[in-house]
Design a protein around this motif. Structure first.
Motif, PDB file in Angstrom:
ATOM      1  N   ALA A 124       5.936 -16.241 -29.328  1.00  0.00           N
ATOM      2  CA  ALA A 124       4.785 -16.004 -29.982  1.00  0.00           C
ATOM      3  C   ALA A 124       3.605 -15.457 -28.904  1.00  0.00           C
ATOM      4  N   ALA A 125       4.021 -15.046 -27.761  1.00  0.00           N
ATOM      5  CA  ALA A 125       2.983 -14.753 -27.009  1.00  0.00           C
ATOM      6  C   ALA A 125       2.161 -13.551 -27.126  1.00  0.00           C
ATOM      7  N   ALA A 230      10.769 -10.491 -21.795  1.00  0.00           N
ATOM      8  CA  ALA A 230       9.497  -9.548 -21.718  1.00  0.00           C
ATOM      9  C   ALA A 230       8.370 -10.231 -22.267  1.00  0.00           C
ATOM     10  N   GLU A 231       8.502 -11.225 -23.256  1.00  0.00           N
ATOM     11  CA  GLU A 231       7.358 -11.863 -23.788  1.00  0.00           C
ATOM     12  C   GLU A 231       6.537 -12.793 -22.778  1.00  0.00           C
ATOM     13  N   VAL A 232       7.584 -13.518 -21.647  1.00  0.00           N
ATOM     14  CA  VAL A 232       6.783 -13.953 -20.822  1.00  0.00           C
ATOM     15  C   VAL A 232       5.599 -13.301 -20.092  1.00  0.00           C
ATOM     16  N   ALA A 259       7.955 -18.935 -13.996  1.00  0.00           N
ATOM     17  CA  ALA A 259       6.756 -18.996 -12.850  1.00  0.00           C
ATOM     18  C   ALA A 259       6.341 -17.808 -12.359  1.00  0.00           C
ATOM     19  N   ALA A 260       7.207 -17.131 -11.806  1.00  0.00           N
ATOM     20  CA  ALA A 260       7.092 -15.797 -10.992  1.00  0.00           C
ATOM     21  C   ALA A 260       6.626 -14.770 -11.814  1.00  0.00           C
ATOM     22  N   ALA A 261       7.040 -14.741 -13.251  1.00  0.00           N
ATOM     23  CA  ALA A 261       6.778 -13.430 -14.090  1.00  0.00           C
ATOM     24  C   ALA A 261       5.290 -13.867 -14.682  1.00  0.00           C
ATOM     25  N   LEU A 262       4.694 -15.074 -14.706  1.00  0.00           N
ATOM     26  CA  LEU A 262       3.521 -15.235 -15.526  1.00  0.00           C
ATOM     27  C   LEU A 262       2.330 -14.522 -15.348  1.00  0.00           C
TER      28      LEU A 262
END
Length: 318
Positions: A124-125, A230-232, A259-262
């Protein structure tokens, strides 16, 4: 429908209960706890669970938070979906429906998701409902893709064969049967740390075994194909991540990648010895993180109203 009715692990009586209607007409069961004007927290449980999975967090937070918990499709008191009703888009639709029904326009909350609940938040991002209502996010024991390839429930070296076996387990139609010592040992191995207390294993077993078989199979097949990586990168609110070091279903490799992609990451907390069921296995750690996020990012309704009133008075004077 099946529902856990286990007094020792149950949350308090809700202040209110309701059914909200999702985009495809599905009815989603929602429970609301705590003072109306308190900082809000929304809890999304994982695969084969229900609102009782959050009992420890609800008992603690409901005294001074507005806590909103809902049953995912086919879980708890939410009916099983109709044809085509199993998808990550449906999970995002349901979350938006819950937020719209329980939070006033513009009201912010901390959104927490465990396992499939975390995948719901990631899915839902990009949704307007999440962006309107999310002040911060907590992702517990979850992954954004390659779930069957990375899972270590099958004790073999990584291979295409292990991935196929894991996929078959997620979609297995065999009934789980009664909760007994054997089934609890199996569930503990697959989902919890070796040091998990017997009472907590029993709580998780009763929750998981209460999940209807069709919902377990339907969502298991969705998870086997899940891809929301991709949504992250679109989750543009402060987001904390929690993982158990001994999680076999979503090993810490997932949490580290998330955590690395946020875009606005608040770091990763790895809980030594914990498995996949972190809100039950380490309830104090999960609850403390929720409190930290609400304290830092969510104002009470009264405080917000007071600020808006003061701003309006200044504008009137000017």
């Amino acid at each position: 429908m099946s529902r856990l009715l286990h007094r020792d692990g149950a949350p308090p009586v809700p202040a209110s209960e309701l059914f909200v209607t999702s985009a495809d007409g599905s009815r989603i069961h929602v429970e609301v706890y705590g003072p109306e004007d308190a900082p809000a927290v929304v809890l999304a449980h994982g695969w084969t669970c229900n609102t009782h999975f959050w009992a420890a967090q609800i008992r603690d937070l409901a005294a001074d938070h507005r806590v909103i918990a809902y049953d995912q499709r086919g879980h708890g008191l939410t009916p099983e979906p109709g044809p085509g009703g199993y998808s990550v888009d449906a999970l995002a639709d349901d979350l938006e429906a819950v937020l719209a029904a329980t939070l006033a326009p513009g009201r912010k909350a901390v959104l927490a998701g465990h396992s499939m609940g975390g995948m719901t938040l990631m899915a839902a991002a990009r949704r307007p409902g999440l962006r309107e209502h999310a002040a911060a996010v907590l992702l517990c024991s979850t992954g954004s893709g390659r779930l069957t390839a990375e899972a270590t429930v099958v004790p073999l070296r990584p291979s295409a064969f292990r991935t196929r076996l894991t996929t078959a387990i997620l979609g297995a139609k065999a009934p789980l049967g009664p909760v007994n010592p054997v089934s609890k040992r199996i569930l503990k191995y697959a989902t919890m740390g070796a040091g998990s207390a017997p009472g907590r294993v029993d709580t998780c077993a009763r929750i998981v075994h209460a999940c209807p078989r069709r919902a377990r199979v339907g969502w298991g097949r969705v998870l086997a194909e899940l891809e929301v990586t991709a949504e992250v990168r679109e989750l543009r609110v402060p987001t904390a991540v929690i993982a158990g070091t001994d999680d076999r279903l979503t090993p810490p490799v997932h949490a580290r990648a998330i955590a690395a992609a946020l875009p606005v990451g608040l770091g990763l907390t790895e809980l030594a010895g914990a498995g996949h069921m972190t809100p039950v296995e380490a309830p104090e750690a999960v609850t403390a993180k929720l409190r930290e996020l609400t304290t830092r990012y969510v104002a009470t309704v009264k405080a917000t109203e007071a600020t808006e009133a003061a701003t309006s008075e200044k504008e009137d004077v000017a």
